[in-house]
Scaffold this motif. Sequence first.
Motif, short mmCIF file in Angstrom:
data_model
loop_
_atom_site.label_atom_id
_atom_site.label_comp_id
_atom_site.label_asym_id
_atom_site.label_seq_id
_atom_site.Cartn_x
_atom_site.Cartn_y
_atom_site.Cartn_z
N GLY A 219 -19.78 11.66 -19.54
CA GLY A 219 -20.52 10.62 -20.25
C GLY A 219 -19.68 9.45 -20.72
O GLY A 219 -20.13 8.65 -21.55
N LYS A 220 -18.47 9.32 -20.19
CA LYS A 220 -17.60 8.22 -20.62
C LYS A 220 -18.22 6.87 -20.27
O LYS A 220 -18.31 5.97 -21.12
CB LYS A 220 -16.22 8.34 -19.93
N PRO B 191 -13.45 15.02 -18.32
CA PRO B 191 -13.73 15.30 -16.92
C PRO B 191 -14.86 14.40 -16.39
O PRO B 191 -15.59 13.80 -17.16
CB PRO B 191 -14.16 16.77 -16.93
N THR C 260 -34.43 12.67 -15.10
CA THR C 260 -34.27 12.60 -13.65
C THR C 260 -35.32 13.49 -12.99
O THR C 260 -36.01 14.26 -13.66
CB THR C 260 -32.87 13.08 -13.20
N1 LIG Z 1 -28.74 6.24 -14.74
C1 LIG Z 1 -28.60 7.58 -14.77
N2 LIG Z 1 -29.64 8.37 -14.45
C2 LIG Z 1 -29.51 9.71 -14.50
N3 LIG Z 1 -28.40 10.35 -14.83
C3 LIG Z 1 -27.32 9.63 -15.14
C4 LIG Z 1 -27.36 8.20 -15.12
N4 LIG Z 1 -26.14 7.74 -15.48
C5 LIG Z 1 -25.38 8.81 -15.69
N5 LIG Z 1 -26.09 9.97 -15.52
C6 LIG Z 1 -25.58 11.33 -15.70
O1 LIG Z 1 -24.95 11.38 -16.94
C7 LIG Z 1 -23.76 12.15 -16.87
C8 LIG Z 1 -22.58 11.33 -17.34
O2 LIG Z 1 -22.34 10.29 -16.42
P1 LIG Z 1 -21.19 9.23 -16.62
O3 LIG Z 1 -21.25 8.29 -15.50
O4 LIG Z 1 -21.28 8.66 -17.98
O5 LIG Z 1 -19.88 10.15 -16.48
P2 LIG Z 1 -18.35 9.71 -16.51
O6 LIG Z 1 -17.71 10.45 -17.61
O7 LIG Z 1 -18.23 8.23 -16.54
O8 LIG Z 1 -17.83 10.29 -15.13
P3 LIG Z 1 -16.70 9.68 -14.15
O9 LIG Z 1 -15.40 10.06 -14.76
O10 LIG Z 1 -16.94 10.42 -12.88
O11 LIG Z 1 -16.92 8.21 -14.03
C9 LIG Z 1 -23.64 12.62 -15.44
O12 LIG Z 1 -24.12 13.94 -15.37
C10 LIG Z 1 -24.55 11.71 -14.68
O13 LIG Z 1 -25.13 12.38 -13.60
#
Ligand SMILES: Nc1ncnc2c1ncn2[C@@H]1O[C@H](COP(=O)(O)OP(=O)(O)OP(=O)(O)O)[C@@H](O)[C@H]1O
Lengths: 269, 272
Positions: A48-49, A44, A18
């Motif tokens: 990364g889920k 949480p 990023t």
């Molecule tokens: N396309 C992307 N570009 C840059 N960073 C990303 C991208 N997709 C996800 N991230 C980052 O990766 C990390 C994990 O994101 P992810 O969406 O997998 O979380 P999550 O566990 O699904 O969260 P939530 O419960 O809020 O949905 C976060 O810090 C997010 O900012």
Amino acid sequence: MDHSLDIAVADVCKTFATAAGPVEALTDVSFTVPAGGFVSLVGPSGSGKSTLLRSLASLETPTSGTISLGGSTPRQRVRAHELGMAFQDSALLPWRSVQRNIAFAREMAGLPKDKEYVDELIELVGLRGFEKSRPAQLSGGMRQRVSIARALVTRPKLLLLDEPFGALDEMLREKLNLELQRIWMHEGITTVMVTHSVAEAVLLSDAIVVMSARPGRVVEIVDVPFARPRDAELLGSDEFFRLCARVSDVLRSAEASAAPGGGGADVGV
Amino acid sequence: MSASEVTAARPGLPLAGLGRRAGWWVVRYGPAALVLAAFVLLWNWYAGVAPGEGRLLPTPAQVVTALGDDWNIIQPALLVTLGSAGRGLAYGAAVAAAFAVLAVAVPPLRRPIARQLTIVFCLPLAAIAPLLFLVLELPGPHVALAAISVVFPIYISLAQGLTARHEEWEDLRAVTGGGRGRYFCSVQIPASTRELLVAARIALPTAVLGTTLAEYFGGARGIGVLMINSLAQLNAPRAYALGIVITLVCALSFALVELVARALPWTEELTR
Ligand SMILES: Nc1ncnc2c1ncn2[C@@H]1O[C@H](COP(=O)(O)OP(=O)(O)OP(=O)(O)O)[C@@H](O)[C@H]1O
Ligand SMILES: [Mg+2]
């Protein structure tokens, strides 16, 4: 079941580049799911889920590590139209009716029309009477249900659900949880579900993968031993409550360990 | 309880409803009607005091009379103009669509296409028109000028709509293992409806004006031809009547697109 896929995730890392520097979304994630199994991912926000689920669907390519779906890569499985996925935001087409939104997945996959199955799924997710409605005329929860029906309509061998019941009230959620269990037991589709609800994860899963944030990694994998089919009665039982409390504890420690910058060895099974 | 009490107590009943409806109409169309009335009055006053004794600026009444009296001449001319404009619109839209599809298929071509079309669009139509008469037979120039005037606006809208990224739907395509061609037809094109409507709003009146302009420069029939002739014969009321006809046609085209847009309410939900 013989026609579903087993999953083997080995040492998967995913780093996003990023503007603010690299973001480690997944670090050394490993777990397996037997064919026909049901696994939930909890953790949480930002652990990364979604990234992990999207990697299983070949929407993200891991920076390192391997993912095997029944011995093939996710990309190969996707090309064979063997995956069904419901997204965190339902991603419906606003110009199509409920019916045609569900049929859309078959259309995209180039599979023959199957009007009966579409109707069956509409019945199943409780949207009878809304077949002709457009997404704008539905509530958020109804849209999610359309999205689940759309994920199932191609009769996938692997079902990926990203917070499928997030926008539902408690009662409807419970009802659909049990419906999902019924579909899953009947079809024997290997299923991976992301959820924020510990109770939902315990009710549905064979195993729960608990993840922590910054960096996203597996903290613990909790087995759920309850016999199937699980019903509303189990929801009120002591053993159910105790397991929920245990998963919540692991989650809490995961969140606590994440704050001061991660560290500590993986406990992954 | 008497009937009148019931009526007064319930605003939903017919009489009270009528009052509210009328109020709504006043609020919705009142300002526009006032502006129009003021304009007509101002025009009427100025036509009386302006030089030229009505040969340069006729009164509104004279124009309306001319519209009625000469309708048997105006109507066939209008049909000819609309015919040419319609054909021009079709050709122009076809060319614009071809360029847009090219821009979608070959991304590196997007910038050069947009640049070339901008240059063509910036040439004054009045400068192109005489040239068209050198190379095309009538009513070729009338059709061609309409086509030339709509290519650019249609291309810009179409290219924007057809190259827009819809990430969540592209993910859906990827997960279902669907082909890009199918995605383009089933998602990308319907998702461009908003841009298509914008293109139609601009292109319909533009095509009519393009044809009319070309008709100024020559032709046997058409609104533009009639207008030039009317001016040459110092028949100002008819010339103004023609102007009003063209204005109404353009307004009608807007209303038509609006009608189509209303039939597709979901276009409002397409934010990207
Ligand atoms: N396309 C992307 N570009 C840059 N960073 C990303 C991208 N997709 C996800 N991230 C980052 O990766 C990390 C994990 O994101 P992810 O969406 O997998 O979380 P999550 O566990 O699904 O969260 P939530 O419960 O809020 O949905 C976060 O810090 C997010 O900012
Ligand atoms: Mg997520």
